[in-house]
Write an enzyme that holds these catalytic residues in place. Sequence first.
Site, PDB file in Angstrom:
ATOM      1  N   SER A 138       2.775   2.101  -3.831  1.00  0.00           N
ATOM      2  CA  SER A 138       2.175   2.345  -5.134  1.00  0.00           C
ATOM      3  C   SER A 138       2.533   1.212  -6.072  1.00  0.00           C
ATOM      4  O   SER A 138       3.589   0.572  -5.932  1.00  0.00           O
ATOM      5  CB  SER A 138       2.701   3.665  -5.706  1.00  0.00           C
ATOM      6  OG  SER A 138       2.357   3.822  -7.069  1.00  0.00           O
ATOM      7  N   TYR A 151       9.738   9.850  -8.160  1.00  0.00           N
ATOM      8  CA  TYR A 151       8.685   9.231  -7.355  1.00  0.00           C
ATOM      9  C   TYR A 151       8.785   7.706  -7.414  1.00  0.00           C
ATOM     10  O   TYR A 151       8.687   7.020  -6.382  1.00  0.00           O
ATOM     11  CB  TYR A 151       7.319   9.703  -7.865  1.00  0.00           C
ATOM     12  CG  TYR A 151       6.138   9.077  -7.179  1.00  0.00           C
ATOM     13  CD1 TYR A 151       5.683   9.555  -5.958  1.00  0.00           C
ATOM     14  CD2 TYR A 151       5.459   8.008  -7.760  1.00  0.00           C
ATOM     15  CE1 TYR A 151       4.590   8.976  -5.326  1.00  0.00           C
ATOM     16  CE2 TYR A 151       4.370   7.433  -7.146  1.00  0.00           C
ATOM     17  CZ  TYR A 151       3.933   7.924  -5.923  1.00  0.00           C
ATOM     18  OH  TYR A 151       2.856   7.342  -5.309  1.00  0.00           O
TER      19      TYR A 151
END
Length: 343
Positions: A138, A151
């Site tokens: 990501s 995260y």
Amino acid sequence: MPQTVVITGASAGVGRATARLYARRGADVVLIARGRAGLRAAADEVGSLGGRALVQVADTADAGQVEAAADAAENAFGPIDVWVNCAFVGVFAPFDDVTAEEYQRVTDVSYLGFVNGTRSALKRMAPRDRGTIVQVGSALGERSIPLQSAYCGAKHAINGFTSALRTELLHRGSNVHVTVVQLPALNTPQFSWVRTRLPRHPRPVPPIYQPEVAARGIVYAADHPRRKQYYVGASTVATLWANRLAPALLDRYLARTGFDSQQVDRRPPSGRGNLFEPVGRPQIEPADRPQDGGRGAHGVFDDAAHPRSVEAALARHPLATASAIAITAAAAAGAALRRRGRA
């Protein structure tokens, strides 16, 4: 011979969109996730699109379950060619509102789940000296944002772990490849599933892309794994460069905008989310649009999501892109020379 492809987090979102692409190639697709209903629906899609599916209910945080799924994959379809680590969970909340148990769980799935998948894949690929492992990363693994500290930490850890592993494989002269695909904000069901303590409904930070954009990037990276990283979406590239060039300025910008940009004015999802248990099928299907083929992959932000990424398309065709740039540059240079000659 069809490829044997293992995908974790395959019941929904990016994992499910990736399974569809491989199914259209006629691949044998091993679908790993916790939710039986989503896995069954994904398996039906794989079969209808021309592939063969094997469902494996497993929690990627449990190394033993991942190893058992890898055994089942090779017993059913033969040697694994591609392993895609995609499963994750998260919590939307400021750091001090996230419990130690929740933080541990996010880390166990979103980081150690990738370690477990990589270990099981490498155990089989290394003796054969072939195979590709794709880590679904990501932009938040390059640049953290508020409200998603667990995260972001997991995605940063994946980058560090994968870089170390890559150098070890190079040292051995191994023909097993490992690559990372860094993704932008995506319209997946996670924003309706995630555990949240925000006053409003979580949303991806615009610009938002459809999960099929990510899936195309993942499949391309698996086909061309010699690059250590791929960046999908212009926003991912912009985030990377902004963080390299002006990290302190970006800190202040995110402190000012990062809370509101991750929320939309609607009621937050009810329930405890999918952190410890998978959510049921009825909670995800109304968010999808059956006519666009997005069932199980799309979230509630279809109207704001881009179905294409120009940057990602150019990255998949580097020779054509380089040729076009060279032709354009030559034409511009020629025009400049002609204007100078007339002057």
